[in-house]
Design an enzyme around this catalytic site. Structure first.
Site, short mmCIF file in Angstrom:
data_model
loop_
_atom_site.label_atom_id
_atom_site.label_comp_id
_atom_site.label_asym_id
_atom_site.label_seq_id
_atom_site.Cartn_x
_atom_site.Cartn_y
_atom_site.Cartn_z
N ARG A 12 24.75 -36.44 23.81
CA ARG A 12 23.72 -36.74 24.70
C ARG A 12 22.51 -36.62 23.96
O ARG A 12 21.84 -37.46 23.49
CB ARG A 12 23.59 -36.38 26.08
CG ARG A 12 22.41 -37.04 26.98
CD ARG A 12 21.16 -36.82 27.07
NE ARG A 12 20.74 -35.28 27.16
CZ ARG A 12 19.76 -34.82 26.89
NH1 ARG A 12 18.34 -35.50 26.54
NH2 ARG A 12 19.55 -33.66 27.30
N ASP A 13 21.86 -35.43 24.00
CA ASP A 13 20.76 -34.87 23.26
C ASP A 13 20.73 -35.27 21.71
O ASP A 13 19.79 -35.45 21.37
CB ASP A 13 20.52 -33.40 23.41
CG ASP A 13 19.06 -33.11 23.42
OD1 ASP A 13 18.28 -33.68 22.60
OD2 ASP A 13 18.73 -31.96 23.86
N HIS A 208 18.09 -23.43 26.93
CA HIS A 208 18.23 -24.51 25.94
C HIS A 208 17.13 -24.42 24.96
O HIS A 208 16.13 -24.61 25.02
CB HIS A 208 17.99 -26.02 26.92
CG HIS A 208 18.05 -27.24 26.03
ND1 HIS A 208 18.97 -28.14 26.07
CD2 HIS A 208 17.00 -28.05 25.13
CE1 HIS A 208 18.76 -29.13 25.05
NE2 HIS A 208 17.72 -28.94 24.75
N HIS A 210 15.71 -25.20 20.99
CA HIS A 210 15.89 -25.87 19.76
C HIS A 210 15.43 -25.06 18.18
O HIS A 210 14.70 -23.94 18.55
CB HIS A 210 14.74 -26.93 19.76
CG HIS A 210 15.20 -28.21 20.60
ND1 HIS A 210 15.34 -29.25 20.29
CD2 HIS A 210 15.50 -28.14 21.85
CE1 HIS A 210 15.69 -30.21 21.09
NE2 HIS A 210 15.76 -29.72 22.30
N CYS A 241 13.78 -34.33 20.98
CA CYS A 241 13.24 -34.97 22.13
C CYS A 241 12.54 -36.08 21.37
O CYS A 241 11.66 -35.77 20.59
CB CYS A 241 12.53 -34.00 22.79
SG CYS A 241 11.44 -35.14 24.10
N ASN A 250 18.90 -29.13 18.33
CA ASN A 250 19.17 -28.10 19.38
C ASN A 250 19.95 -26.93 18.42
O ASN A 250 20.38 -27.17 17.36
CB ASN A 250 20.22 -28.65 20.37
CG ASN A 250 19.49 -29.66 20.85
OD1 ASN A 250 19.15 -30.46 20.68
ND2 ASN A 250 19.56 -29.33 22.34
#
Length: 308
Positions: A12-13, A208, A210, A241, A250
């Site tokens: 996803r990310d 979460h 990065h 993002c 990430n």
């Protein structure tokens, strides 16, 4: 010692900002490989508008095509009520809502301020719980820019904690504190994690991070030392993002697992299987990935002596 729960977010990310579309069959193949590694959860995709994130336009096909393994939760990100309805129709285990702790990032990313996001969540949560499968679905909320906003700078800890409390009052069951652009430092992470757990005991918090400024693993270690046992991570270090200038990938899943396993902290993840999955990525995305352990090998790897 409590076993960590690792939530894999690469599909996803990671895939959402790739320059080229990763074919649906490749996404399914990767998720199936990841689900066999012992990961606690996999954020498979996002039920977002195909116009907003074209790379995830195959969300329903991906969720329908993957092999479901007992003990591996399938999570999806949903931006609105329509996305939640699509996700529930696919029988996911968890839906992840997303909002920002800062007005500027919320408007850039979601076209909503935090107040507007909370208002939308009220309607969304009511619809989820009214759905025939809604009672069985875990609802998590990711709070972006919890450690700083690329447009506004520092986001006060008091504001983050207030938003966490309001999310929980709405009926959200878990909260992810997101370092969206890699602005956090270990001391800041320690303060926020300790404060959040003290104010909201028993709440399952996920962190979460990065690695934008090279502090992803250091911040994860600080969070664990502060009592956190749930982490998002992205295979190969993919991600970022699209609405956060300068945001890179990430924290890398295999690097995170390797660090904790070397420390004797159980993750429940088969690192060799995870590294094999990571080795699939360059061909899928068409470029090298930032992960280190997949290149260097595990720390306990031994090499033959060079010939004299």
């Amino acid at each position: 010692m409590t076993q960590l729960q690792i939530n894999e977010v690469a599909t996803r990310d990671g895939f959402q900002i790739e320059a080229t579309f990763v074919p649906t069959a490749d996404k399914i193949r990767l998720i199936d490989a990841l689900s066999a590694t012992g990961l606690a959860r996999i954020e498979a995709t996002s039920f977002v508008s195909p116009k907003a994130i074209p790379n995830l336009r195959d969300a329903a096909e991906v969720v329908a095509g993957i092999q479901r393994r007992p003990g591996v939760g399938i999570t999806v990100l949903v931006p609105n009520l329509k996305g939640a309805e699509r996700a529930l129709a696919c029988g996911v285990d968890e839906i992840n809502l997303v909002m920002s702790a800062s007005d500027s990032h919320g408007l850039a990313n979601l076209r909503m301020t935090p107040e507007q996001s909370l208002a939308q969540f009220t309607e969304l949560l009511a619809a989820v719980r009214a759905h025939p499968q809604g009672a069985e679905v875990f609802v998590n909320a990711s709070l972006s820019t919890s450690f700083g906003c690329p447009f506004e700078g520092e986001v006060p800890q008091a504001r983050v904690l207030d938003l966490v409390g309001r999310l929980l009052q709405l009926g959200v069951e878990g909260v992810t504190l997101c370092d969206t652009t890699g602005m956090a430092n270990p001391a800041q992470v320690t303060r926020l994690c300790e404060a959040a757990q003290a104010r909201f005991p028993g709440t399952p918090f996920t962190l979460h991070f990065h690695n934008t400024r090279g502090m992803g693993l250091a911040n994860a270690l600080a969070a664990w030392q502060a009592g956190i046992t749930r982490f998002d991570a992205s295979l190969g270090g993919l991600g970022g993002c699209p609405y956060a200038p300068g945001a890179t990938g990430n924290v890398c899943t295999e690097d995170l697992v390797h660090m904790f396993e070397q420390m004797g902290v159980p993750t429940g993840v088969d690192l060799d299987a995870l590294l094999a999955a990571s080795a699939m990525l360059p061909e899928m995305v068409g470029h090298d990935t930032p992960g280190q352990v997949v290149k260097a090998g595990k720390a306990d790897r031994r090499y033959p002596m060079p010939a004299q």
